[in-house]
Design an enzyme around this catalytic site. Structure first.
Site, PDB file in Angstrom:
ATOM      1  N   ASN A  14       2.529   9.274  13.172  1.00 39.92           N
ATOM      2  CA  ASN A  14       2.798  10.476  12.383  1.00 39.92           C
ATOM      3  C   ASN A  14       1.540  11.321  12.219  1.00 39.92           C
ATOM      4  O   ASN A  14       1.606  12.550  12.288  1.00 39.92           O
ATOM      5  CB  ASN A  14       3.341  10.093  11.002  1.00 39.92           C
ATOM      6  N   ARG A  62      -9.374  -5.807  -4.525  1.00 36.69           N
ATOM      7  CA  ARG A  62      -8.678  -4.580  -4.133  1.00 36.69           C
ATOM      8  C   ARG A  62      -9.490  -3.354  -4.538  1.00 36.69           C
ATOM      9  O   ARG A  62      -9.674  -2.421  -3.765  1.00 36.69           O
ATOM     10  CB  ARG A  62      -7.319  -4.581  -4.849  1.00 36.69           C
ATOM     11  N   ILE A  89      -1.442  -1.616  -0.798  1.00 38.26           N
ATOM     12  CA  ILE A  89      -0.972  -1.064  -2.068  1.00 38.26           C
ATOM     13  C   ILE A  89      -2.184  -0.467  -2.763  1.00 38.26           C
ATOM     14  O   ILE A  89      -3.204  -1.141  -2.939  1.00 38.26           O
ATOM     15  CB  ILE A  89      -0.319  -2.159  -2.923  1.00 38.26           C
ATOM     16  N   ASN A 103       3.015   9.626   1.314  1.00 35.05           N
ATOM     17  CA  ASN A 103       3.388   8.507   2.182  1.00 35.05           C
ATOM     18  C   ASN A 103       4.743   8.821   2.776  1.00 35.05           C
ATOM     19  O   ASN A 103       5.538   9.549   2.186  1.00 35.05           O
ATOM     20  CB  ASN A 103       3.466   7.206   1.367  1.00 35.05           C
ATOM     21  N   HIS A 105       8.142   6.852   3.972  1.00 37.46           N
ATOM     22  CA  HIS A 105       8.828   5.561   3.926  1.00 37.46           C
ATOM     23  C   HIS A 105      10.099   5.672   4.775  1.00 37.46           C
ATOM     24  O   HIS A 105      10.837   6.650   4.654  1.00 37.46           O
ATOM     25  CB  HIS A 105       9.179   5.195   2.473  1.00 37.46           C
ATOM     26  N   THR A 137       2.263   7.206  -6.101  1.00 33.50           N
ATOM     27  CA  THR A 137       1.916   6.918  -7.493  1.00 33.50           C
ATOM     28  C   THR A 137       1.673   5.418  -7.585  1.00 33.50           C
ATOM     29  O   THR A 137       1.828   4.700  -6.583  1.00 33.50           O
ATOM     30  CB  THR A 137       3.047   7.335  -8.450  1.00 33.50           C
TER      31      THR A 137
HETATM   32  N1  3YE Z   1       0.444   2.211  -2.918  1.00 28.39           N
HETATM   33  C1  3YE Z   1       0.926   2.694  -4.103  1.00 28.39           C
HETATM   34  N2  3YE Z   1       2.067   3.454  -4.162  1.00 28.39           N
HETATM   35  C2  3YE Z   1       2.812   3.769  -3.039  1.00 28.39           C
HETATM   36  N3  3YE Z   1       0.876   2.112  -0.503  1.00 28.39           N
HETATM   37  C3  3YE Z   1       1.838   2.612   0.287  1.00 28.39           C
HETATM   38  C4  3YE Z   1       2.762   3.332  -0.452  1.00 28.39           C
HETATM   39  C5  3YE Z   1       2.328   3.260  -1.779  1.00 28.39           C
HETATM   40  C6  3YE Z   1       1.142   2.483  -1.776  1.00 28.39           C
HETATM   41  O1  3YE Z   1       3.842   4.446  -3.152  1.00 28.39           O
HETATM   42  N4  3YE Z   1       0.270   2.431  -5.244  1.00 28.39           N
HETATM   43  C7  3YE Z   1       1.934  -4.406   2.090  1.00 28.39           C
HETATM   44  C8  3YE Z   1       1.750  -2.999   1.664  1.00 28.39           C
HETATM   45  C9  3YE Z   1       3.039  -2.354   1.320  1.00 28.39           C
HETATM   46  C10 3YE Z   1       1.045  -5.324   1.289  1.00 28.39           C
HETATM   47  O2  3YE Z   1       1.484  -6.008   0.395  1.00 28.39           O
HETATM   48  N5  3YE Z   1      -0.246  -5.328   1.612  1.00 28.39           N
HETATM   49  C11 3YE Z   1      -1.202  -6.205   1.010  1.00 28.39           C
HETATM   50  C12 3YE Z   1      -2.362  -6.417   1.936  1.00 28.39           C
HETATM   51  C13 3YE Z   1      -1.970  -6.816   3.309  1.00 28.39           C
HETATM   52  C14 3YE Z   1      -3.127  -6.665   4.287  1.00 28.39           C
HETATM   53  O3  3YE Z   1      -4.221  -6.240   3.918  1.00 28.39           O
HETATM   54  O4  3YE Z   1      -2.921  -6.997   5.465  1.00 28.39           O
HETATM   55  C15 3YE Z   1      -1.771  -5.639  -0.259  1.00 28.39           C
HETATM   56  O5  3YE Z   1      -2.056  -6.444  -1.143  1.00 28.39           O
HETATM   57  O6  3YE Z   1      -1.976  -4.406  -0.378  1.00 28.39           O
HETATM   58  C16 3YE Z   1       1.842   2.399   1.756  1.00 28.39           C
HETATM   59  C17 3YE Z   1       2.828   1.322   2.143  1.00 28.39           C
HETATM   60  C18 3YE Z   1       2.458   0.037   1.483  1.00 28.39           C
HETATM   61  C19 3YE Z   1       3.239  -1.080   2.080  1.00 28.39           C
END
Ligand code: 3YE
Length: 206
Positions: A14, A62, A89, A103, A105, A137
Site C-alpha cells: 500500500n 515496547r 501495537i 492504518n 485493516h 488510537t
Molecule cells: N496500534 C494501536 N491501535 C491500532 N497497530 C496497528 C493498528 C493499531 C495499532 O489501531 N494502538 C500483532 C500486531 C497487531 C502483535 O500482537 N504484535 C506484537 C509484536 C509481534 C512482533 O513484534 O513480531 C506486539 O506486541 O505488538 C497495526 C496492526 C497491528 C496488528
C-alpha cells in the site's frame, strides 16, 4: 505538500502504491520497517525513498522500541503516518506524540477486527467484505473510520484469493483516497471522531 512516514513490517505494497499514485500530491518521506529483511525496504529504495530499520531488541520494552522509532523518524519532515502491515501495537505515548496515524485493516470494521480477518470472514460466510482506513488510537482496530471500500467474497475463495482481492480492489482504492483527503486538508480528527469535508459517506465525492 503532505509527506508520509510509512511504517511496515513486510512488503508495504500500500505504501508503494500510494507513493506511485501520489494522491493529492502526497509522497513518502521515509519508510521505516521493524524487520531487517522486510521487502518494502529495497522496493522503497528503488523509488528513491529513504528507509530506516528499527528492530526491537530482545528484552526491550515496547516503550523503549517506540522511542527509538520516533527518534529515527524525527530526522524527517512528515505530517502523516501510514501503517501498512506494521505488526506492532502502538502505545498511547506513540499515538499522542506522532502526527495523525492511519492504518488499513482488511475487513469492514467493526466486523472482524484482529489478525485473522480473512479467515473470520470466510468462517462467517459473509458475501461482502472489504477494508477500512481508520485513525490509529490506543485500542487496536477501534479508531475512527476515515473511509471503507467493499469487496465481494466468492464461493471458491480461500484466504489467499480473498486477501489478494481485498488488497487490489479495496485497499488500493481506499488508502489513497484517505491520503488524498488529508492532503486536500478536508479531514478533521477531533475527540475520537473523523469528519471529512464534502464527504457524505460511500464514494461521494471522489
Ligand atoms: N496500534 C494501536 N491501535 C491500532 N497497530 C496497528 C493498528 C493499531 C495499532 O489501531 N494502538 C500483532 C500486531 C497487531 C502483535 O500482537 N504484535 C506484537 C509484536 C509481534 C512482533 O513484534 O513480531 C506486539 O506486541 O505488538 C497495526 C496492526 C497491528 C496488528
Amino acid at each position: 505538500m503532505t509527506k508520509i512516514a510509512g511504517l511496515a513490517s513486510n512488503r508495504g505494497r500500500n505504501l508503494l502504491h500510494i507513493d506511485e499514485r501520489a494522491p493529492g500530491g502526497a509522497e513518502l518521506a521515509v519508510v521505516l520497517a521493524n524487520e531487517e529483511g522486510a521487502p518494502v525496504l529495497d522496493a522503497a529504495s528503488e523509488r528513491g525513498v529513504p528507509t530506516e530499520v528499527v528492530e526491537r531488541d530482545a528484552e526491550e520494552s515496547r516503550e523503549a522500541h517506540e522511542r527509538r522509532v520516533l527518534e529515527r523518524l524525527s530526522g524527517y519532515d512528515f505530517d502523516l503516518v501510514c501503517l501498512d502491515g506494521y505488526m506492532r501495537i502502538l502505545t498511547e505515548a506513540f499515538v499522542e506524540e506522532a502526527p495523525t496515524t492511519l492504518n488499513v485493516h482488511p475487513s469492514l470494521l467493526p466486523s472482524f477486527p484482529g489478525m485473522d480477518a480473512h479467515e473470520q470472514v470466510l468462517d462467517a460466510g459473509v458475501r461482502t467484505t472489504g477494508c477500512t482506513v481508520h485513525v490509529v488510537t490506543e485500542e487496536v482496530d477501534a479508531g475512527p473510520i476515515v473511509t471503507q471500500e467493499a469487496v465481494p467474497v466468492y464461493e471458491d475463495d480461500d484466504e489467499d484469493s480473498l486477501k489478494a482481492r481485498v488488497l487490489r480492489e479495496g485497499e488500493f482504492t481506499a488508502y489513497p483516497r484517505a491520503v488524498r483527503w488529508f492532503a486536500e486538508g478536508r479531514v478533521d480528527v477531533e475527540d475520537g471522531t473523523v469528519t471529512v469535508d464534502g464527504d457524505r459517506g460511500g464514494d461521494f465525492p471522489e
